[in-house]
Motif scaffolding. Sequence first.
Motif, PDB file in Angstrom:
ATOM      1  N   ALA A 280      53.142  75.918 119.773  1.00 13.33           N
ATOM      2  CA  ALA A 280      51.938  75.985 118.924  1.00 13.33           C
ATOM      3  C   ALA A 280      52.041  75.011 117.757  1.00 13.33           C
ATOM      4  CB  ALA A 280      51.766  77.415 118.406  1.00 13.33           C
ATOM      5  N   VAL A 281      53.221  74.907 117.184  1.00 16.05           N
ATOM      6  CA  VAL A 281      53.390  74.000 116.031  1.00 16.05           C
ATOM      7  C   VAL A 281      53.314  72.545 116.485  1.00 16.05           C
ATOM      8  CG1 VAL A 281      55.029  73.221 114.263  1.00 16.05           C
ATOM      9  CG2 VAL A 281      54.697  75.671 114.669  1.00 16.05           C
ATOM     10  N   LYS A 282      53.961  72.242 117.627  1.00 13.46           N
ATOM     11  CA  LYS A 282      53.928  70.841 118.119  1.00 13.46           C
ATOM     12  C   LYS A 282      52.495  70.425 118.433  1.00 13.46           C
ATOM     13  CE  LYS A 282      57.157  69.267 121.061  1.00 13.46           C
ATOM     14  NZ  LYS A 282      58.188  69.252 122.147  1.00 13.46           N
ATOM     15  N   GLU A 283      51.712  71.341 118.976  1.00 10.91           N
ATOM     16  CA  GLU A 283      50.306  71.017 119.295  1.00 10.91           C
ATOM     17  C   GLU A 283      49.556  70.682 118.001  1.00 10.91           C
ATOM     18  OE1 GLU A 283      48.456  74.001 121.819  1.00 10.91           O
ATOM     19  OE2 GLU A 283      46.477  73.482 120.994  1.00 10.91           O
ATOM     20  N   PHE A 284      49.828  71.471 116.968  1.00 10.88           N
ATOM     21  CA  PHE A 284      49.164  71.239 115.664  1.00 10.88           C
ATOM     22  C   PHE A 284      49.615  69.898 115.079  1.00 10.88           C
ATOM     23  CE2 PHE A 284      47.407  72.330 111.554  1.00 10.88           C
ATOM     24  CZ  PHE A 284      48.305  71.809 110.625  1.00 10.88           C
ATOM     25  N   LEU A 285      50.917  69.641 115.111  1.00 11.47           N
ATOM     26  CA  LEU A 285      51.463  68.424 114.489  1.00 11.47           C
ATOM     27  C   LEU A 285      51.055  67.156 115.235  1.00 11.47           C
ATOM     28  CD1 LEU A 285      55.054  69.560 113.419  1.00 11.47           C
ATOM     29  CD2 LEU A 285      53.010  69.258 111.978  1.00 11.47           C
ATOM     30  N   ALA A 286      50.586  67.303 116.461  1.00  9.71           N
ATOM     31  CA  ALA A 286      50.109  66.110 117.194  1.00  9.71           C
ATOM     32  C   ALA A 286      48.834  65.577 116.546  1.00  9.71           C
ATOM     33  CB  ALA A 286      49.854  66.473 118.653  1.00  9.71           C
ATOM     34  N   GLU A 287      48.158  66.472 115.799  1.00  5.58           N
ATOM     35  CA  GLU A 287      46.878  66.065 115.183  1.00  5.58           C
ATOM     36  C   GLU A 287      46.937  66.030 113.658  1.00  5.58           C
ATOM     37  OE1 GLU A 287      45.543  65.759 118.935  1.00  5.58           O
ATOM     38  OE2 GLU A 287      44.419  65.210 117.129  1.00  5.58           O
ATOM     39  N   HIS A 288      47.917  66.684 113.064  1.00  6.66           N
ATOM     40  CA  HIS A 288      47.873  66.836 111.600  1.00  6.66           C
ATOM     41  C   HIS A 288      49.235  66.518 110.986  1.00  6.66           C
ATOM     42  CE1 HIS A 288      44.052  68.868 112.203  1.00  6.66           C
ATOM     43  NE2 HIS A 288      44.628  69.653 113.082  1.00  6.66           N
TER      44      HIS A 288
ATOM     45  N   CYS B 223      55.603  57.268 118.884  1.00 15.52           N
ATOM     46  CA  CYS B 223      57.043  57.100 118.684  1.00 15.52           C
ATOM     47  C   CYS B 223      57.510  57.915 117.489  1.00 15.52           C
ATOM     48  CB  CYS B 223      57.376  55.626 118.485  1.00 15.52           C
ATOM     49  SG  CYS B 223      59.151  55.341 118.326  1.00 15.52           S
ATOM     50  N   TYR B 224      56.850  57.773 116.331  1.00 14.87           N
ATOM     51  CA  TYR B 224      57.388  58.484 115.156  1.00 14.87           C
ATOM     52  C   TYR B 224      57.203  59.996 115.275  1.00 14.87           C
ATOM     53  CZ  TYR B 224      52.751  58.219 112.701  1.00 14.87           C
ATOM     54  OH  TYR B 224      51.420  58.302 112.328  1.00 14.87           O
ATOM     55  N   LYS B 225      56.150  60.411 116.030  1.00 17.92           N
ATOM     56  CA  LYS B 225      56.017  61.867 116.220  1.00 17.92           C
ATOM     57  C   LYS B 225      57.140  62.398 117.099  1.00 17.92           C
ATOM     58  CE  LYS B 225      51.080  62.143 115.364  1.00 17.92           C
ATOM     59  NZ  LYS B 225      49.733  62.133 115.940  1.00 17.92           N
ATOM     60  N   ARG B 226      57.449  61.640 118.179  1.00 15.11           N
ATOM     61  CA  ARG B 226      58.560  62.056 119.050  1.00 15.11           C
ATOM     62  C   ARG B 226      59.880  62.090 118.261  1.00 15.11           C
ATOM     63  NH1 ARG B 226      58.756  59.035 124.814  1.00 15.11           N
ATOM     64  NH2 ARG B 226      56.664  59.488 125.548  1.00 15.11           N
ATOM     65  N   ALA B 227      59.962  61.196 117.277  1.00 20.72           N
ATOM     66  CA  ALA B 227      61.214  61.111 116.496  1.00 20.72           C
ATOM     67  C   ALA B 227      61.261  62.158 115.389  1.00 20.72           C
ATOM     68  CB  ALA B 227      61.347  59.707 115.889  1.00 20.72           C
TER      69      ALA B 227
END
Length: 378
Positions: A134-142, A288-292
């Motif tokens: 749930a958090v990763k889904e949110f952080l993909a956009e915010h 890239c930076y999100k994956r990192a």
Amino acid sequence: MPLFFINQDITKMHVDIVVNAAKNSLLGGGGVDGAIHAAAGPKLLEECRTLGGCETGAAKLTGGYNMPCKYIIHTVGPVYRDGRHGEPELLRSCYKESLKLALETDCESIAFPAISTGVYGYPKEEAKLIAVAAVKEFLAEHDMTVYLVFFDMPAGDAELARYLMYHRSSGAKIEARESCELEDTAENAEAACNLADTAEYAVEAMPQSPVPNSPKPQVAEPRVLFGKRKEKACAQMSEAAAEATYQNSSAGFTLQEKAPDFRSMLDESFSEMLLRKIDESGMSDSDCYKRANIDRKLFSKIRADRLYKPSKPTAIAFALALRLSEGETEELLGKAGFALSGSSLFDVIIRFYIERGVYDVLKINEELFRYDQTLLGA
Ligand code: APR
């Protein structure tokens, strides 16, 4: 942007928002609910009385009062029965509704307890997977820094635990090919976790892994750029070249004849190699930076400064995001003045995962967290 796991009393965290695992009445209770009300003081209960309770899976906001946070978001997790009565959906909703509410404030950081895993009996590992998703889904956009607080982490990567324990007892150098025949039991993992605090001595017993060949000096050809960066660089270079040619034409030579090509004098820097690898991978910068597990601000600094010096965890986080081999990881680290060493538990854990093709920064952070090591990301 980044997501971190942390083992701390949530009432002491200096974040903008602390999330409370409350009951439907919102009138306080035990566990983390009790701890938060005790830390925030009686004014919190007064405000909670005005909220008229809270549905399971929903979230409501109050002030932080005596806690070191601006706000408290109260959410009510599901009581676990068997996982087939809507519990996963309700638990996911707790995280999503809390994050949605957080977006409506001016906040940049939020800490969640392991909702429903105490009195409400949710299996910790299942609850953690729901929380992370749930958090990763949110952080993909915010952009927000999210902490998942675990008072007692569930059992970790048993293979890594065995690997560290086996090498500790035998003192053998850590070799990716070796695998231990120990019974794959939680006790071993637990024992290894308990050994973790002495693992430093174990890895010190191992010969230093050979420092990789330092990157060959760059040959004097100009850096190869890719894609959009190439057009942009050529455009800039041609303007600069035109300007220089104009300035120097009075001196009787053109840029090509006399002015040295400064690029051939410098090795490719960390940020140049990073940007090149991103272009080669076909990823976007943000992928890239999100994956990192790196926030946008830090990435922008790295991109803007070709001589930027990252921290070692940041450099490694990008190597993992790019799924670099061990050799390429060593090369990228070398650009920032670092190397993977056999005498650092952190490095041994990183090398363990790279050699097994495991590049999930959040998963590796869980194990780094378990062994009390610096986490990847920033
Ligand atoms: N900091 C961080 N985590 C904590 C703290 C703390 N100070 N205290 C407890 N925890 C952890 C527990 O270890 C557990 O993993 O919070 C997690 C959630 O446990 P509970 O607080 O029992 O919450 P939950 O399972 O959602 O049950 C909620 O319990 O306390 C009552 O009033 C509450 O009725 C509600 C129910």
